[in-house]
Design a protein around this motif. Sequence first.
Motif, mmCIF file in Angstrom:
data_model
loop_
_atom_site.group_PDB
_atom_site.id
_atom_site.type_symbol
_atom_site.label_atom_id
_atom_site.label_comp_id
_atom_site.label_asym_id
_atom_site.label_seq_id
_atom_site.Cartn_x
_atom_site.Cartn_y
_atom_site.Cartn_z
ATOM 1 N N ALA A 27 -5.680 -25.287 15.223
ATOM 2 C CA ALA A 27 -6.861 -24.469 14.955
ATOM 3 C C ALA A 27 -6.565 -23.040 15.379
ATOM 4 C CB ALA A 27 -8.076 -25.004 15.711
ATOM 5 N N VAL A 28 -7.235 -22.086 14.737
ATOM 6 C CA VAL A 28 -7.092 -20.680 15.112
ATOM 7 C C VAL A 28 -8.473 -20.031 15.140
ATOM 8 C CG1 VAL A 28 -4.762 -20.434 14.183
ATOM 9 C CG2 VAL A 28 -6.730 -19.921 12.725
ATOM 10 N N VAL A 29 -8.569 -18.949 15.893
ATOM 11 C CA VAL A 29 -9.791 -18.163 15.917
ATOM 12 C C VAL A 29 -9.408 -16.704 16.139
ATOM 13 C CG1 VAL A 29 -10.236 -18.260 18.426
ATOM 14 C CG2 VAL A 29 -12.150 -18.049 16.835
ATOM 15 N N THR A 30 -10.157 -15.808 15.539
ATOM 16 C CA THR A 30 -10.066 -14.388 15.848
ATOM 17 C C THR A 30 -11.428 -13.967 16.379
ATOM 18 O OG1 THR A 30 -8.473 -14.023 14.065
ATOM 19 C CG2 THR A 30 -9.544 -12.073 14.993
ATOM 20 N N VAL A 31 -11.429 -13.311 17.520
ATOM 21 C CA VAL A 31 -12.686 -12.839 18.105
ATOM 22 C C VAL A 31 -12.593 -11.335 18.289
ATOM 23 C CG1 VAL A 31 -13.263 -15.025 19.220
ATOM 24 C CG2 VAL A 31 -11.879 -13.339 20.465
ATOM 25 N N TRP A 32 -13.753 -10.677 18.149
ATOM 26 C CA TRP A 32 -13.818 -9.221 18.173
ATOM 27 C C TRP A 32 -14.866 -8.771 19.178
ATOM 28 C CZ3 TRP A 32 -10.531 -6.730 14.664
ATOM 29 C CH2 TRP A 32 -9.978 -7.547 13.660
ATOM 30 N N SER A 33 -14.460 -7.919 20.091
ATOM 31 C CA SER A 33 -15.384 -7.323 21.046
ATOM 32 C C SER A 33 -15.947 -6.025 20.469
ATOM 33 C CB SER A 33 -14.655 -7.019 22.362
ATOM 34 O OG SER A 33 -15.419 -6.176 23.195
ATOM 35 N N ALA A 34 -17.195 -5.727 20.805
ATOM 36 C CA ALA A 34 -17.787 -4.427 20.453
ATOM 37 C C ALA A 34 -17.801 -3.507 21.661
ATOM 38 C CB ALA A 34 -19.204 -4.617 19.915
ATOM 39 N N GLY A 35 -17.150 -3.954 22.752
ATOM 40 C CA GLY A 35 -17.120 -3.167 23.975
ATOM 41 C C GLY A 35 -17.796 -3.900 25.112
ATOM 42 N N PRO A 36 -17.552 -3.479 26.335
ATOM 43 C CA PRO A 36 -18.159 -4.131 27.500
ATOM 44 C C PRO A 36 -19.681 -4.115 27.436
ATOM 45 C CG PRO A 36 -16.399 -2.643 28.171
ATOM 46 C CD PRO A 36 -16.637 -2.390 26.717
ATOM 47 N N GLY A 37 -20.270 -5.257 27.807
ATOM 48 C CA GLY A 37 -21.729 -5.351 27.826
ATOM 49 C C GLY A 37 -22.367 -5.517 26.471
ATOM 50 N N LYS A 38 -21.550 -5.786 25.432
ATOM 51 C CA LYS A 38 -22.076 -5.943 24.080
ATOM 52 C C LYS A 38 -21.624 -7.289 23.504
ATOM 53 C CE LYS A 38 -22.301 -1.000 23.093
ATOM 54 N NZ LYS A 38 -23.760 -0.978 22.852
ATOM 55 N N PRO A 39 -22.326 -7.797 22.498
ATOM 56 C CA PRO A 39 -21.951 -9.096 21.924
ATOM 57 C C PRO A 39 -20.658 -9.025 21.130
ATOM 58 C CG PRO A 39 -23.779 -8.135 20.700
ATOM 59 C CD PRO A 39 -23.569 -7.266 21.896
ATOM 60 N N GLY A 78 -10.955 -21.576 12.179
ATOM 61 C CA GLY A 78 -10.607 -22.627 11.236
ATOM 62 C C GLY A 78 -9.774 -23.712 11.885
ATOM 63 N N VAL A 79 -9.926 -24.931 11.394
ATOM 64 C CA VAL A 79 -9.173 -26.090 11.882
ATOM 65 C C VAL A 79 -8.336 -26.639 10.729
ATOM 66 C CG1 VAL A 79 -9.313 -28.393 12.906
ATOM 67 C CG2 VAL A 79 -11.000 -26.639 13.536
ATOM 68 N N HIS A 80 -7.065 -26.883 10.995
ATOM 69 C CA HIS A 80 -6.189 -27.454 9.976
ATOM 70 C C HIS A 80 -6.721 -28.819 9.558
ATOM 71 C CE1 HIS A 80 -2.558 -28.951 8.034
ATOM 72 N NE2 HIS A 80 -2.055 -27.716 8.086
ATOM 73 N N ALA A 81 -6.624 -29.112 8.269
ATOM 74 C CA ALA A 81 -7.163 -30.371 7.737
ATOM 75 C C ALA A 81 -6.567 -31.590 8.428
ATOM 76 C CB ALA A 81 -6.919 -30.443 6.233
ATOM 77 N N ASP A 82 -5.317 -31.498 8.872
ATOM 78 C CA ASP A 82 -4.664 -32.642 9.521
ATOM 79 C C ASP A 82 -5.193 -32.898 10.930
ATOM 80 O OD1 ASP A 82 -3.102 -32.907 7.275
ATOM 81 O OD2 ASP A 82 -1.335 -31.917 8.142
ATOM 82 N N HIS A 83 -5.988 -31.973 11.468
ATOM 83 C CA HIS A 83 -6.443 -32.100 12.853
ATOM 84 C C HIS A 83 -7.967 -32.131 12.976
ATOM 85 C CE1 HIS A 83 -2.286 -30.678 13.348
ATOM 86 N NE2 HIS A 83 -2.320 -31.283 14.523
ATOM 87 N N ARG A 84 -8.650 -32.310 11.883
ATOM 88 C CA ARG A 84 -10.115 -32.340 11.938
ATOM 89 C C ARG A 84 -10.607 -33.598 12.639
ATOM 90 N NH1 ARG A 84 -10.848 -30.374 5.698
ATOM 91 N NH2 ARG A 84 -10.393 -28.160 6.060
ATOM 92 N N GLY A 85 -11.761 -33.455 13.263
ATOM 93 C CA GLY A 85 -12.383 -34.584 13.932
ATOM 94 C C GLY A 85 -11.809 -34.918 15.288
ATOM 95 N N ARG A 86 -10.987 -34.021 15.845
ATOM 96 C CA ARG A 86 -10.348 -34.292 17.130
ATOM 97 C C ARG A 86 -10.762 -33.292 18.214
ATOM 98 N NH1 ARG A 86 -4.172 -35.256 14.800
ATOM 99 N NH2 ARG A 86 -4.743 -36.768 13.177
ATOM 100 N N GLY A 87 -11.780 -32.499 17.927
ATOM 101 C CA GLY A 87 -12.297 -31.577 18.937
ATOM 102 C C GLY A 87 -11.620 -30.228 18.997
ATOM 103 N N TYR A 88 -10.699 -29.963 18.065
ATOM 104 C CA TYR A 88 -9.991 -28.683 18.119
ATOM 105 C C TYR A 88 -10.901 -27.502 17.757
ATOM 106 C CZ TYR A 88 -5.478 -30.946 18.843
ATOM 107 O OH TYR A 88 -4.424 -31.655 19.375
ATOM 108 N N GLY A 89 -11.883 -27.723 16.889
ATOM 109 C CA GLY A 89 -12.801 -26.646 16.541
ATOM 110 C C GLY A 89 -13.613 -26.197 17.745
ATOM 111 N N ARG A 90 -14.144 -27.168 18.479
ATOM 112 C CA ARG A 90 -14.876 -26.836 19.703
ATOM 113 C C ARG A 90 -13.955 -26.145 20.697
ATOM 114 N NH1 ARG A 90 -15.182 -27.736 24.752
ATOM 115 N NH2 ARG A 90 -13.287 -28.991 24.597
ATOM 116 N N ALA A 91 -12.742 -26.679 20.864
ATOM 117 C CA ALA A 91 -11.816 -26.147 21.864
ATOM 118 C C ALA A 91 -11.432 -24.701 21.570
ATOM 119 C CB ALA A 91 -10.565 -27.024 21.931
ATOM 120 N N ILE A 92 -11.094 -24.399 20.320
ATOM 121 C CA ILE A 92 -10.652 -23.034 20.011
ATOM 122 C C ILE A 92 -11.823 -22.061 20.096
ATOM 123 C CG2 ILE A 92 -10.952 -23.132 17.491
ATOM 124 C CD1 ILE A 92 -8.014 -21.515 19.432
#
Length: 300
Positions: free
Chosen positions: A218-230, A237-251
């Motif tokens: 699984a991979v994720v990209t996260v973006w900050s808007a700066g300190p103190g902001k959302p 996304g989770v690779h099709a071969d790894h779905r249903g194993r908790g990788y989406g929650r983990a990443i």
Amino acid sequence: MHATETGCLIPAMTIVLSTPTADGVREAIAALREWQHDQAPMQLHPGDIGWNYRFGTAETAAVVRTWSRNGRILAVGMLDLPTLVRMTVASDAFHDEDLARRLVEDFSLPERGVLPEGAVSIEAPQGLLLHDLLTKEGWGVDEPWTPLFRDLAEAVEDPGVRIKEIGLEQAQDFADVLRSAFNTTRPTREYRHKISAAPFYADARCLGAYDDQGNPAAVVTVWSAGPGKPGLVEPMGVHADHRGRGYGRAITVAGAAALREMGSSSVRVCTPSSNVGGVATYKAAGFAARPEIADRIRKV
């Protein structure tokens, strides 16, 4: 026109619609950063434009639109598709009537260079005067989306799987997972390289979750808007071969932890309500769902 104390009429400040240069995109992103706060509704985030840099610098500048008055940016939009504009306005301009009317005109008239003729959509935050005017003009609503938020005041739990940062040397892992997750051939190694050129990319992180054999799950990209902001999750996304194993929650948990380390006050994401599995994954990662929202649509 506005009347002065002497009764004379003077022109109102003109609102200027622009397609910025590459440097102008930086100004638009700076405005977006300023407008982010935890009480704001789901809205266009600097990370949305940052993620668009996977197509290139010039390509991103070409799809950004700004509306300014007296040199100040009041609204920013991005054409996510030729027929879909995602936009928001300055925090103190949600009820600016001149701006709202100008936006309706620019969205309605193809010659203004924002949206074409025919069926088109607008993603705009709830609470804008713009919505009232669009309703009067006969615009409808599209399918519902679910905004999800997680507060980052408290420490984030361990994701429970192997997590590592996705650098340029892992660009193929990044592309492979996204292609599988979204059943598309578009993501390439170049995506990871090009988003590194995004303004404020120093405030972003690409992370990967790996299985026991070292395969990217699984991979994720996260973006900050700066300190103190959302911050923003875009994309996960989770690779099709790894779905249903908790990788989406983990990443997703790992992404939230990274944003907290960067000083973000919260993290947000929005997904189609029909994506039941996606909504469940974000909830499992500690996100709380907010009331559904919908794009505005103009049908043929």
